[in-house]
Design an enzyme around this catalytic site. Sequence first.
Site, PDB file in Angstrom:
ATOM      1  N   CYS A 215       0.832  -1.219   0.000  1.00 12.83           N
ATOM      2  CA  CYS A 215       0.000   0.000   0.000  1.00 12.83           C
ATOM      3  C   CYS A 215       0.861   1.262   0.000  1.00 12.83           C
ATOM      4  O   CYS A 215       0.658   2.169  -0.803  1.00 12.83           O
ATOM      5  CB  CYS A 215      -0.931  -0.011   1.212  1.00 12.83           C
ATOM      6  SG  CYS A 215      -2.172  -1.321   1.113  1.00 12.83           S
ATOM      7  N   HIS A 216       1.829   1.320   0.925  1.00 13.96           N
ATOM      8  CA  HIS A 216       2.694   2.514   0.986  1.00 13.96           C
ATOM      9  C   HIS A 216       4.156   2.152   1.161  1.00 13.96           C
ATOM     10  O   HIS A 216       4.967   3.004   1.506  1.00 13.96           O
ATOM     11  CB  HIS A 216       2.252   3.436   2.129  1.00 13.96           C
ATOM     12  CG  HIS A 216       0.797   3.753   2.090  1.00 13.96           C
ATOM     13  ND1 HIS A 216      -0.140   3.040   2.802  1.00 13.96           N
ATOM     14  CD2 HIS A 216       0.107   4.688   1.387  1.00 13.96           C
ATOM     15  CE1 HIS A 216      -1.353   3.521   2.577  1.00 13.96           C
ATOM     16  NE2 HIS A 216      -1.236   4.528   1.705  1.00 13.96           N
ATOM     17  N   GLY A 217       4.472   0.861   0.993  1.00 18.45           N
ATOM     18  CA  GLY A 217       5.876   0.460   0.966  1.00 18.45           C
ATOM     19  C   GLY A 217       6.524   0.264   2.316  1.00 18.45           C
ATOM     20  O   GLY A 217       7.670   0.693   2.526  1.00 18.45           O
TER      21      GLY A 217
END
Length: 252
Positions: A215-217
């Site tokens: 999703c955001h790493g």
Amino acid sequence: MSLTHKAAASLVRHTARQQHLPVVRQTAALVRQQQQQQQRSYADSSTSSNVSHANFHSPFHRGKGDRPDTTVIPSFKKYRAGNEQGNKVFQYFMIGSLGGLSALGAKDTVQNFLVNMSASADVLAQAKVEIDLASIPIGKNVIVKWRGKPVFIRHRTEDEIKDAEDTEWQKLRDPQPDSDRVQKPEWLIMLGVCTHLGCVPIGEAGDFGGWFCPCHGSHYDISGRARKGPAPLNLEIPAYEFTGEEAVVIGT
Ligand code: FES
């Protein structure tokens, strides 16, 4: 006197005057006598009505003349018990009875509320989940569902255990030694919910050989600790208990 009687008497008098008949005169006298008796009986009945009215005393009657004063608080003294002690006993009895009834009602209300709010049998059945660990080979992940959330179970290899234990956990953003995150070094059990915004990370991925959240790493290591990306905390460890060599119950 009724109108019929008046009309009859008047007719008889008129006829007697006109014809001067003795029989008619007698009849007129008889009618007059009946009228007088009737008037006497009316007078008697009105007198007895006045007497009974005079005996009635309204509790509101303090005004002048016949008009009651409705602003006066009525006195009910004559309805009270003879002594003050009797009144108090009655008052205590009423207060105690009403208090007891109110307490019973309140208890029932609270009890019903708690029964309705407590978890039902099917929810309690889902509160725990038992896993057979014998079916999970070394070096593999399994995901089980518990209370609507994914739970990661990793059967770690010797190398993975060494790597997790050798990490300098004091320098991590959420410092935690591997020994605090496992009960048995070979079994890593944790919630599969990213601590950033709640995505489900992917296993055997990322820069640290653990999990990666696309999703955001965010990157997690082989102990589930946050190592890179926006995730502020390590993956959460649920309550669990080993019930045998190769059996675990999640949610104790
Ligand atoms: S939700 Fe996983 S990195 Fe944002």
